[in-house]
Design an enzyme around this catalytic site. Structure first.
Site, PDB file in Angstrom:
ATOM      1  CB  CYS A  46      -0.916  -0.001   1.224  1.00  0.00           C
ATOM      2  SG  CYS A  46      -1.930   1.481   1.378  1.00  0.00           S
ATOM      3  CB  CYS A  63      -0.350   2.224   5.718  1.00  0.00           C
ATOM      4  SG  CYS A  63      -1.162   0.740   5.081  1.00  0.00           S
ATOM      5  CB  CYS A  82      -5.101  -0.686   2.398  1.00  0.00           C
ATOM      6  SG  CYS A  82      -3.817  -1.053   3.609  1.00  0.00           S
ATOM      7  CB  CYS A 126      -4.373   2.954   5.795  1.00  0.00           C
ATOM      8  SG  CYS A 126      -4.211   2.756   4.000  1.00  0.00           S
ATOM      9  CB  CYS A 132      -9.189  -4.400 -11.563  1.00  0.00           C
ATOM     10  SG  CYS A 132      -8.836  -3.184 -12.838  1.00  0.00           S
TER      11      CYS A 132
END
Length: 166
Positions: A81, A84, A129, A132, A153
């Protein structure tokens, strides 16, 4: 009569994009963000993310297809991510879907969380995510049938790539 009909259609189309829908979407976004381990204010996110990352991760935007450098990555590594650093996907589960966005047939366990998105007038499975709450992309069931059948995707700007060191 024909012009009157088109004027009526235009008014109906404009009224479908009301402020009530926008504020409902914004409050849902705040509600979703507050349940994640990493939570920051908009100002804090804007300080650490690029404008493109902020638009995608915090405002559920979508980058243009075929615009991400991550599309071409094939070397072993981990996609994390961009907000984070949570581990999301491994290169070994990446495939070329032809859609213009990095696509994977599965995520790293506990890296993502699912939600729903109906901004286009129909419900889609939205991928966040798990740490976060950042918007990553969407899940479709048109992936490789020989593996999971799933296509995650994902917006390239929502991730960073960390190559394996061997």
């Amino acid at each position: 009569m024909k012009n009157l009909f088109f004027a009526f259609l235009a008014i109906v189309a404009i009224s479908c994009n009301s402020n009530a829908q926008k504020s409902n979407s914004e409050s849902k976004s705040k509600e979703v963000a507050s349940k994640f381990e990493v939570s920051k204010t908009d100002a804090e996110w804007k300080e650490i993310l690029t404008p493109a990352q902020y638009q995608i991760l915090r405002k559920a935007g979508t980058e243009r297809p075929f615009s991400s450098e991550l599309n071409d990555i094939k070397k072993p590594g981990t996609f994390v991510c961009a907000a984070c650093g949570t581990k999301l996907y491994k290169t070994e589960h990446k495939f070329d879907s032809g859609t213009g966005w990095p696509s994977f047939d599965r995520a790293i366990n506990s890296g993502i969380e699912m939600g729903s998105d109906s901004k286009l007038g129909y419900s889609r499975d939205e991928i966040h995510c798990a740490t976060c709450g950042g918007h990553l992309g969407h899940l479709f069931n048109d992936g490789p049938q020989e593996t999971t059948g799933e296509r995650h995707c994902i917006n390239g700007d929502a991730m960073k790539f960390i190559p394996d060191t061997k």
